[in-house]
Design a protein around this motif. Structure first.
Motif, PDB file in Angstrom:
ATOM      1  N   ARG A   1      -5.527   8.288 -13.377  1.00 25.13           N
ATOM      2  CA  ARG A   1      -6.479   7.807 -12.115  1.00 25.13           C
ATOM      3  C   ARG A   1      -7.287   6.954 -12.939  1.00 25.13           C
ATOM      4  NH1 ARG A   1      -2.894   9.395  -9.674  1.00 25.13           N
ATOM      5  NH2 ARG A   1      -2.761  11.062  -8.179  1.00 25.13           N
TER       6      ARG A   1
ATOM      7  N   LEU B   1       0.757  -1.570   0.062  1.00 29.12           N
ATOM      8  CA  LEU B   1       0.078   0.010  -0.028  1.00 29.12           C
ATOM      9  C   LEU B   1       0.756   1.345  -0.024  1.00 29.12           C
ATOM     10  CD1 LEU B   1      -2.731  -1.145   2.418  1.00 29.12           C
ATOM     11  CD2 LEU B   1      -3.187  -0.599   0.193  1.00 29.12           C
ATOM     12  N   ASP B   2       2.059   1.215   0.710  1.00 29.72           N
ATOM     13  CA  ASP B   2       2.868   2.526   0.890  1.00 29.72           C
ATOM     14  C   ASP B   2       3.494   2.469  -0.685  1.00 29.72           C
ATOM     15  OD1 ASP B   2       2.463   2.807   3.561  1.00 29.72           O
ATOM     16  OD2 ASP B   2       4.458   1.844   4.094  1.00 29.72           O
TER      17      ASP B   2
ATOM     18  N   ALA C   1       0.989   6.390  -6.898  1.00 27.36           N
ATOM     19  CA  ALA C   1       0.275   7.285  -7.338  1.00 27.36           C
ATOM     20  C   ALA C   1       0.624   8.932  -7.190  1.00 27.36           C
ATOM     21  CB  ALA C   1      -1.093   7.044  -6.337  1.00 27.36           C
ATOM     22  N   LYS C   2       1.375   9.228  -6.148  1.00 32.69           N
ATOM     23  CA  LYS C   2       1.764  10.627  -6.182  1.00 32.69           C
ATOM     24  C   LYS C   2       2.649  10.933  -7.245  1.00 32.69           C
ATOM     25  CE  LYS C   2       1.776  10.864  -1.109  1.00 32.69           C
ATOM     26  NZ  LYS C   2       2.701  10.732   0.221  1.00 32.69           N
TER      27      LYS C   2
ATOM     28  N   ASP D   1       0.740   3.972  -2.796  1.00 27.71           N
ATOM     29  CA  ASP D   1       0.842   5.669  -2.298  1.00 27.71           C
ATOM     30  C   ASP D   1       1.592   6.537  -3.230  1.00 27.71           C
ATOM     31  OD1 ASP D   1      -1.559   5.038  -0.927  1.00 27.71           O
ATOM     32  OD2 ASP D   1      -0.526   5.165   0.926  1.00 27.71           O
ATOM     33  N   SER D   2       2.955   5.845  -3.119  1.00 29.74           N
ATOM     34  CA  SER D   2       4.085   6.689  -3.590  1.00 29.74           C
ATOM     35  C   SER D   2       3.929   6.661  -5.224  1.00 29.74           C
ATOM     36  CB  SER D   2       5.487   5.745  -3.446  1.00 29.74           C
ATOM     37  OG  SER D   2       5.701   6.061  -2.102  1.00 29.74           O
TER      38      SER D   2
END
Length: 92
Positions: free
Chosen positions: A73, A60-61, A67-68, A64-65
């Motif tokens: 999307r 998940l981390d 996605a940033k 998240d990275s």
């Protein structure tokens, strides 16, 4: 390899906690607790829980990275469609 599943009544948490704790720690496997004959919860060590959840937290981390760093999307429908396509295309 034979794995013995440890099932105990939930009342053992109150009446025999040191014994239950020792079982969880020494066997490095969870203890399944029942109430009125039905499964109610699973007791495991912090190490066991971490082994189960750490890879998910790490993934998940990473997500998240990623996605940033990306402007792309997908809608929920797109995500599930892509997952279904991968599952349907997977070889068994």
């Amino acid at each position: 390899m034979y794995i013995l599943i440890n099932i105990r009544p939930v009342s053992d948490l109150r009446n025999k906690f040191p014994e239950v704790e020792e079982t969880v720690i020494t066997t490095n496997s969870p203890v399944f607790l029942t109430k009125n004959g039905y499964g109610t919860m699973v007791l495991m060590s912090i190490e066991q829980y971490s082994a189960l959840t750490d890879p998910i937290e790490y993934a998940l981390d990473e997500a998240d990275s990623a996605a940033k760093e990306s402007k792309i999307r997908y809608s929920g429908a797109d995500v599930f469609r892509r997952v279904r396509e991968r599952i349907d295309g997977a070889e068994i």
